[in-house]
Design a protein around this motif. Structure first.
Motif, PDB file in Angstrom:
ATOM      1  N   TYR A 251      -1.747   7.558   2.962  1.00  0.00           N
ATOM      2  CA  TYR A 251      -3.726   7.185   3.839  1.00  0.00           C
ATOM      3  C   TYR A 251      -3.512   6.169   4.616  1.00  0.00           C
ATOM      4  N   ARG A 252      -2.091   5.388   4.407  1.00  0.00           N
ATOM      5  CA  ARG A 252      -1.643   4.613   5.757  1.00  0.00           C
ATOM      6  C   ARG A 252      -1.803   5.179   7.322  1.00  0.00           C
ATOM      7  N   GLN A 253      -1.044   6.739   6.962  1.00  0.00           N
ATOM      8  CA  GLN A 253      -1.615   6.449   8.421  1.00  0.00           C
ATOM      9  C   GLN A 253      -1.700   8.502   8.555  1.00  0.00           C
ATOM     10  N   ALA A 254      -2.961   8.524   7.654  1.00  0.00           N
ATOM     11  CA  ALA A 254      -3.684   9.227   7.819  1.00  0.00           C
ATOM     12  C   ALA A 254      -4.653  10.028   7.040  1.00  0.00           C
ATOM     13  N   PRO A 255      -5.668   8.436   7.360  1.00  0.00           N
ATOM     14  CA  PRO A 255      -6.599   8.069   6.464  1.00  0.00           C
ATOM     15  C   PRO A 255      -8.322   9.158   6.595  1.00  0.00           C
ATOM     16  N   LEU A 256      -8.018   9.910   8.101  1.00  0.00           N
ATOM     17  CA  LEU A 256      -9.158  10.954   8.004  1.00  0.00           C
ATOM     18  C   LEU A 256      -8.445  12.022   6.719  1.00  0.00           C
ATOM     19  N   ALA A 257      -7.550  12.681   6.628  1.00  0.00           N
ATOM     20  CA  ALA A 257      -7.916  13.733   5.509  1.00  0.00           C
ATOM     21  C   ALA A 257      -8.443  12.799   4.162  1.00  0.00           C
ATOM     22  N   ASN A 258      -8.049  12.391   4.410  1.00  0.00           N
ATOM     23  CA  ASN A 258      -7.916  11.376   2.700  1.00  0.00           C
ATOM     24  C   ASN A 258     -10.320  11.604   2.747  1.00  0.00           C
ATOM     25  N   LYS A 259     -10.628  10.641   4.855  1.00  0.00           N
ATOM     26  CA  LYS A 259     -12.260  10.708   4.177  1.00  0.00           C
ATOM     27  C   LYS A 259     -12.731  12.167   4.477  1.00  0.00           C
ATOM     28  N   LEU A 260     -12.289  13.351   4.931  1.00  0.00           N
ATOM     29  CA  LEU A 260     -12.430  14.684   4.962  1.00  0.00           C
ATOM     30  C   LEU A 260     -13.276  14.964   3.180  1.00  0.00           C
ATOM     31  N   GLY A 444       3.742   1.360  -0.947  1.00  0.00           N
ATOM     32  CA  GLY A 444       2.108   0.334   0.073  1.00  0.00           C
ATOM     33  C   GLY A 444       1.325   1.314   1.167  1.00  0.00           C
ATOM     34  N   ASP A 445       1.788   2.037   1.002  1.00  0.00           N
ATOM     35  CA  ASP A 445       1.373   3.285   2.357  1.00  0.00           C
ATOM     36  C   ASP A 445      -0.245   4.408   1.484  1.00  0.00           C
ATOM     37  N   SER A 446      -0.690   4.615  -0.037  1.00  0.00           N
ATOM     38  CA  SER A 446      -1.196   5.284  -0.022  1.00  0.00           C
ATOM     39  C   SER A 446      -2.413   4.787  -1.164  1.00  0.00           C
ATOM     40  N   ILE A 447      -2.893   5.310  -0.568  1.00  0.00           N
ATOM     41  CA  ILE A 447      -4.427   5.177  -1.473  1.00  0.00           C
ATOM     42  C   ILE A 447      -4.312   4.273  -2.340  1.00  0.00           C
ATOM     43  N   PHE A 448      -3.271   4.154  -3.343  1.00  0.00           N
ATOM     44  CA  PHE A 448      -3.716   3.324  -4.700  1.00  0.00           C
ATOM     45  C   PHE A 448      -3.240   1.971  -4.303  1.00  0.00           C
ATOM     46  N   ALA A 449      -2.589   1.130  -2.602  1.00  0.00           N
ATOM     47  CA  ALA A 449      -2.306   0.381  -2.657  1.00  0.00           C
ATOM     48  C   ALA A 449      -3.591  -0.174  -2.027  1.00  0.00           C
ATOM     49  N   LEU A 450      -4.166   0.373  -0.660  1.00  0.00           N
ATOM     50  CA  LEU A 450      -4.900   0.313   0.311  1.00  0.00           C
ATOM     51  C   LEU A 450      -6.819   0.694  -0.058  1.00  0.00           C
ATOM     52  N   GLY A 465      -0.342  -2.065 -14.133  1.00  0.00           N
ATOM     53  CA  GLY A 465      -1.068  -2.196 -12.345  1.00  0.00           C
ATOM     54  C   GLY A 465      -0.814  -1.234 -11.441  1.00  0.00           C
ATOM     55  N   GLU A 466       0.387  -1.064 -11.531  1.00  0.00           N
ATOM     56  CA  GLU A 466       1.378  -0.110 -10.706  1.00  0.00           C
ATOM     57  C   GLU A 466       1.141   0.911 -10.437  1.00  0.00           C
ATOM     58  N   ALA A 467       0.887   1.561  -9.946  1.00  0.00           N
ATOM     59  CA  ALA A 467       1.004   3.058  -9.423  1.00  0.00           C
ATOM     60  C   ALA A 467       2.302   3.809  -9.769  1.00  0.00           C
ATOM     61  N   THR A 468       2.865   3.548 -10.639  1.00  0.00           N
ATOM     62  CA  THR A 468       4.235   4.820 -10.919  1.00  0.00           C
ATOM     63  C   THR A 468       4.740   6.116 -11.517  1.00  0.00           C
ATOM     64  N   LEU A 469       3.287   6.541 -11.143  1.00  0.00           N
ATOM     65  CA  LEU A 469       3.482   8.274 -12.372  1.00  0.00           C
ATOM     66  C   LEU A 469       3.748   9.442 -11.230  1.00  0.00           C
ATOM     67  N   LEU A 470       3.365   9.258  -9.804  1.00  0.00           N
ATOM     68  CA  LEU A 470       3.717   9.555  -8.646  1.00  0.00           C
ATOM     69  C   LEU A 470       4.490   9.482  -8.222  1.00  0.00           C
ATOM     70  N   ARG A 471       5.876  10.457  -7.424  1.00  0.00           N
ATOM     71  CA  ARG A 471       5.911  10.244  -6.756  1.00  0.00           C
ATOM     72  C   ARG A 471       5.704  10.058  -5.373  1.00  0.00           C
ATOM     73  N   PRO A 472       5.976   8.773  -4.313  1.00  0.00           N
ATOM     74  CA  PRO A 472       5.420   8.739  -2.945  1.00  0.00           C
ATOM     75  C   PRO A 472       5.752   9.552  -1.512  1.00  0.00           C
ATOM     76  N   SER A 473       6.343  11.245  -2.031  1.00  0.00           N
ATOM     77  CA  SER A 473       6.438  11.911  -1.045  1.00  0.00           C
ATOM     78  C   SER A 473       6.004  13.185  -1.151  1.00  0.00           C
ATOM     79  N   SER A 474       6.350  14.229  -0.173  1.00  0.00           N
ATOM     80  CA  SER A 474       5.974  14.938  -0.352  1.00  0.00           C
ATOM     81  C   SER A 474       6.495  15.898  -1.396  1.00  0.00           C
ATOM     82  N   THR A 475       6.182  17.063  -1.365  1.00  0.00           N
ATOM     83  CA  THR A 475       7.138  18.157  -2.013  1.00  0.00           C
ATOM     84  C   THR A 475       8.392  18.446  -1.859  1.00  0.00           C
ATOM     85  N   VAL A 476       8.274  18.728  -0.380  1.00  0.00           N
ATOM     86  CA  VAL A 476       9.217  19.427   0.610  1.00  0.00           C
ATOM     87  C   VAL A 476      10.520  17.978   0.386  1.00  0.00           C
ATOM     88  N   ASN A 477      10.009  16.651   0.429  1.00  0.00           N
ATOM     89  CA  ASN A 477      11.015  15.562   0.680  1.00  0.00           C
ATOM     90  C   ASN A 477      11.719  15.535  -1.099  1.00  0.00           C
TER      91      ASN A 477
END
Length: 493
Positions: A251-260, A444-450, A465-477
């Protein structure tokens, strides 16, 4: 003491079957798959409520090495997922390992014999060199803590225990819950009920559902030329990655995708709900992505029908024949449907009691030391344990990307262990801590923090209160790291 099995796998859903397939590929054939239900399929065996369907494109919701060219719709109905699970079990000869109606009550590491002792409710314990838990994220139903639910005289049905004999035709029905399950259920109930009241705590972001029947000619093309279906799978995965990875995790790097994505959902709500007050009630107040979004063309429309009512006041109590809300209103009902979802954290991490080295209790350790698992599969102090439903394990929006990245991890780990002539592995505390630090930084870059997530009531967040279910990376990573993590991050014996 003799060790009975090379590995015990807890769970006969898609995760457990994927683990068994991978172990077979590595030459392990003395396996035992335990499941408390009566057949394969996990959540697709348990759930059979009206409207049940996969909520992402079917082509992405299957093993990449076992595509199904015969999905009837872009979003396949639940019974087709159940049949697909049976097909996989039969094709890969997994049923010979399976024992159904087997309720696992716990597992304990036996350091003297270097194996796991797995306890069962109604039979003798079993032992295995390796333990793989594949109990699923959505396996423990949540029952609402509402005064008087047990006193209701009419039918009470949870969506995970659907009563096929419960006829809703002409009945006054109440549905508690407006999550992904309810989005599928409510339009179907509205077709039969004389009156339907939906009790909403938290609204959900709903996107249009580009669903259609897959033509037979296209199914034949997928069967004859599998590459065409792989292309469809890649296209679907790319869209999901855009929504989850770009719009939510980056979200920090690409907020426009979330807004769209959020504007897309808002436009869908405006098109389908003309009443501004009803639209206000259905509009989420949290940022898109804080809670899993879903797809539907019928959910919003259902509330436009005269006999369907949306109630946003909190439920005070249930009595013998109705529901009373906090504002004092009472509504008479005949049937109470609980679309209250699943309890991920309190009863599902872990779903069974697991005791590791030196008596370490996994559930207690997670709660005292933060929820964590190296690469989403391994925990220090728990030798020869692969926990497939762990913090930071879920990658992307399709569970199958998680399963297949974990299969790659198993392949690399077990191959490294064998190459060393070892039979025991355990992730090092050093490697686990480094992985946890890396995941924490990325969150810290995700919607869960920001984003604005406080009102989402999202299962993405653990009790800390931590968002620990999802791996914060791409599927490719996730796939790349599963195939290339440093094998020295484990100790071997």
């Amino acid at each position: 003491m003799n060790t009975q099995y090379e590995a015990v796998i807890v769970g006969a859903g898609f995760g457990g079957m994927g683990a068994a397939i991978q172990l077979n590929r590595l030459g392990y054939d003395n396996l035992l798959i335990l499941d408390r239900e009566s057949d394969v399929g996990g959540t697709w065996h348990v759930n059979r409520y009206p409207g049940l369907a996969v909520d992402i494109p079917s082509a992405t919701y299957s093993y990449s090495f076992e595509p199904n060219p015969h999905w009837s719709r872009l979003f396949a109905p639940g019974e087709e997922l159940k049949r697909y699970a049976a097909h996989v079990a039969d094709k890969y000869d997994l049923r010979r390992f399976m024992r159904f109606g087997a309720v696992v009550t716990g597992a304990e590491w036996d350091a003297e014999h270097a194996h796991w002792t797995v306890s069962l409710r109604d039979s003798a314990p079993v032992t295995a060199k390796y333990l793989l838990t594949a109990t699923g994220f959505l396996s423990q139903p949540r029952k609402p803590d509402i005064e008087g639910v047990d006193t209701f005289a009419g039918a009470v049905v949870h969506t995970t225990d659907w009563d096929d004999d419960c006829d809703l035709t002409g009945k006054r029905v109440a549905v508690i819950g407006t999550g992904a399950t309810a989005v599928q259920l409510i339009p179907e109930v509205a077709k039969a009920a004389a009156e339907l009241t939906v009790y909403q705590r938290t609204p959900i972001w709903v996107s249009p559902k580009l669903d259609f029947r897959v033509p037979k000619a296209l199914q034949r093309l997928f069967a004859a030329l599998p590459l065409t279906q792989r292309i469809a799978r890649l296209a679907g995965t790319a869209v999901l990655e855009l929504m989850m990875v770009s719009g939510v995790l980056h979200y920090r790097q690409a907020p426009l995708a979330n807004k769209l994505a959020e504007q897309w959902c808002r436009a869908h709500l405006r098109r389908q709900v003309r009443d501004p007050e009803l639209r206000r009630k259905l509009l989420p107040r949290y940022t898109f992505g804080c809670k899993r979004p879903t797809f539907s063309n019928d959910y919003y429309r259902a509330f436009g029908k005269d006999h369907v009512h949306l109630e946003t006041s909190a439920i005070r109590r249930v009595d013998e024949s109705g529901i009373v809300t906090a504002d004092g209103n009472r509504r008479e009902i005949d049937v109470l449907l609980l679309a209250t979802g699943f309890d991920l954290w309190e009863t599902n991490f872990p779903a069974i009691g697991i005791t590791g080295r030196n008596g370490r209790d996994l559930g207690a350790w997670w709660r005292e030391n933060r929820f964590q698992a190296y690469e989403g599969v391994a925990i220090p102090g728990f030798p020869n344990l692969i926990s497939l439903n762990s913090p930071y394990s879920y990658s992307g929006l399709s569970y199958f990307t998680t399963i297949e990245s974990q299969m790659r991890h198993i392949d690399r780990l077990f191959t490294a262990m064998r190459r060393r002539g070892a039979t025991v592995f355990e992730v090092t505390s050093r490697a686990n801590e480094a992985f946890l630090d890396r995941m924490t930084d990325r969150i810290g870059d995700s919607i869960f923090a920001l984003g604005r997530c406080a009102t989402a009531n999202s299962y993405y967040f653990n009790p800390h209160g931590e968002a620990t279910l999802l791996r914060p990376s791409s599927t490719v990573n996730a796939f790349r790291e599963a195939a290339s993590f440093p094998v020295d991050d484990y100790s071997y014996a």
